[in-house]
Design an enzyme around this catalytic site. Structure first.
Site, PDB file in Angstrom:
ATOM      1  N   LYS A 154      47.900 -41.778  52.003  1.00  0.00           N
ATOM      2  CA  LYS A 154      48.312 -40.259  51.587  1.00  0.00           C
ATOM      3  C   LYS A 154      49.024 -41.183  50.138  1.00  0.00           C
ATOM      4  O   LYS A 154      49.871 -42.002  50.614  1.00  0.00           O
ATOM      5  CB  LYS A 154      49.712 -40.396  52.674  1.00  0.00           C
ATOM      6  CG  LYS A 154      50.173 -38.600  52.022  1.00  0.00           C
ATOM      7  CD  LYS A 154      50.932 -38.461  53.569  1.00  0.00           C
ATOM      8  CE  LYS A 154      52.136 -37.327  53.217  1.00  0.00           C
ATOM      9  NZ  LYS A 154      52.549 -36.366  54.445  1.00  0.00           N
TER      10      LYS A 154
ATOM     11  N   ASN B   5      51.988 -32.540  59.746  1.00  0.00           N
ATOM     12  CA  ASN B   5      52.836 -32.180  60.703  1.00  0.00           C
ATOM     13  C   ASN B   5      53.756 -31.176  59.666  1.00  0.00           C
ATOM     14  O   ASN B   5      53.469 -31.731  58.672  1.00  0.00           O
ATOM     15  CB  ASN B   5      53.816 -33.941  60.850  1.00  0.00           C
ATOM     16  CG  ASN B   5      52.862 -34.487  61.984  1.00  0.00           C
ATOM     17  OD1 ASN B   5      52.452 -33.786  62.884  1.00  0.00           O
ATOM     18  ND2 ASN B   5      52.459 -35.048  61.390  1.00  0.00           N
TER      19      ASN B   5
END
Lengths: 337, 337
Positions: free
Chosen positions: A117, A210
């Site tokens: 990421k 999330n």
């Protein structure tokens, strides 16, 4: 996926993934995407001071196929002939942490791609405000150092002549294996990442996430909202990013949430969905529990956009885009007066 | 705006703009946006071989405030104290053509900003297929050569202390004049342009357009659609771009269509709308005729996004974005095998 709690053990969570994989197989799935940090709770919401506790949320990037915490997933995927992409907190061999996704090819029996990421949200230091929910990704993870590397997923398309096959029939529109790209959570809000994949001809973007449904307004800049309104808005923003960027890069996307009240009290949005190159939602989650979101897609649907409106080579004007790679933050125009 | 036809004369069209401006004034508007090529039909759909006919659709960029074809609009705008942005086909002093928008400041009595469309769609040569509707912008216009220059619109915000005012009260959150950016039609589908404005802190994007509701599928790649379905999809894509890019750059946007059956038979979509920095549609057109789409907006609503999720300086990773400015077209990843 529904929530995974701080108190959830690995032997409790892994079987949920195996059950989901079997359900997907019964629908005929060829690719399954699991969420970001699918193996554990989303621990960056906590300030964790015990090194051993912190390590319990990480997995080694190099032993996924052999560690008892993860090997059964890939072994089952191979048996079911399903490619799997899954997110986890990665500890690399140098001891650095990354928020990572891998892509496991069933036909190869190997992890053929890894993404770390790039757009880490949140802060390094915890908030002083005791009402705040921390987001400490910048503390626990390094920004991804593998770039935005699209890749071809081998063996997924049956009966299609490949461009480079010696016996390719000139009458058949040849295509190589599907071109995929991975991103994680906050990455999906950044047009640059989508475009870097688009510039590699990406046909399918995979994005686990999330995303908090509600957080106190520490910045003091937001209009008052109920938690329900805030959650609706967060789902709206999620889908807007997936739909808009799929359209503007002429690709499909799949996004997979970990959802519900994690650790018993921190609300995560649902909204897992599959979007088309025309920006439409083809399928979406109905619950905040473990659930399959399934669609059958035809990658040829990417062609209309890639060859017409978004034919990059014909329409992009790179001589005009300089600031995007030169300037991180905002530089306001001078006052006219 | 409803359609302007090939047979419409300037003395027929200009009064429509004046009427719209007066209606907007009665609602208390401070800024009015007119569509792309608002003064004439969208002539690039035709192959025009007569130089004098072609010139009749162009206006000189340097005589807008004095030419009888346009001066009354700006004169009325000054009288009503309304800023006006309007699109027109511009012939510059060197004889080059551009698809242009200007921004007229009522408080200055001047054109304070000019934008020339960068992302010209369509082709240079007409289609051979007689069913095709041409889109000859690449024939009649040069790509814009003024970049994406955001600007501050002077005198619009009342009673707000400016950052650079000598008597600024430290307790008042100062702001300069509002930061605006212009784009035209197809530009709105290109994330790079929005981002270049976003990197200047843009608070309000203005975008006029003429978008065909339906065109035959010359590429042979689209699923069969009725003209009604195609038009619904085109409006959906328009709004998706305005909403998604407003959100991802934390700015308001206003978009203004020329709509309806232009030249009596070429369908243009409606869908003029105003979107918020959270990506919501605040107001939208109800008809395909001359109509005011109005909203009162608070530029402070941009702050939440600009200071948190989309705090560019804190979150953007320009070291990863290289391909965006280096590579126009697609370079596919190597086959794994």
């Amino acid at each position: 996926m529904g929530p995974v709690h701080l108190t959830s053990t690995r032997p409790e969570t892994l079987p949920r993934l195996l059950t989901l994989l079997k359900s997907a197989s019964s629908l005929g799935a060829q690719i399954v995407l699991f969420p970001e940090t699918a193996l554990t709770t989303f621990f960056p919401r906590h300030l964790i001071t015990s090194p051993s506790e912190l390590e319990s949320y990480f997995d080694s990037g190099s032993t996924l196929l052999t560690s008892p915490n993860t090997a059964p997933l890939f072994s089952l995927a191979k048996d079911l002939n399903i490619d799997v992409s899954i997110g986890f907190a990665e500890r690399d061999d140098d001891g650095k942490g990354y928020n990572t996704s891998v892509y496991f090819s069933a036909s190869k029996g190997e992890i053929v791609a890894k993404y770390r990421k790039v757009h880490l949200p949140g802060t390094k230091e915890p908030f002083e405000n005791p009402d705040a929910v921390n987001q400490l990704e910048k503390r626990y993870f390094e920004p991804g150092n593998l770039g935005f590397q699209a890749f071809r997923a081998p063996g997924l398309v049956e009966g299609v002549v490949k461009k480079d096959s010696p016996g390719a029939d000139a009458d058949v529109k040849g295509r190589g294996d599907p071109i995929l790209g991975m991103m994680i959570c906050n990455d999906r809000r950044w047009v640059e990442e989508w475009r870097c994949y688009g510039l590699q001809g990406v046909e399918l973007v995979l994005c686990g996430y999330n995303t908090a449904g509600y957080a106190p307004d520490l910045w003091g800049t937001r209009k008052p909202m109920t938690p329900e309104e805030a959650e609706m808005d967060a789902v709206f923003h999620h889908k807007l990013c997936m739909q808009g960027n799929s359209y503007m890069n002429s690709c499909f996307s799949v996004s997979a949430a970990k959802a519900g009240l994690e650790d018993g009290k921190y609300d995560l949005i649902g909204g897992s969905c599959i979007t088309s190159p025309e920006g439409h939602v083809l399928a979406e989650a109905k619950t905040k529990e473990d659930e399959i979101v399934f669609a059958e897609i035809d990658l040829e649907d990417c062609r209309q956009g890639k060859e017409k409106t978004f034919d990059f080579g014909r329409h992009r004007r790179i001589d005009q885009y300089g600031p995007i790679t030169v300037q991180s933050g905002v530089v306001e125009p001078e006052l006219l007066e």
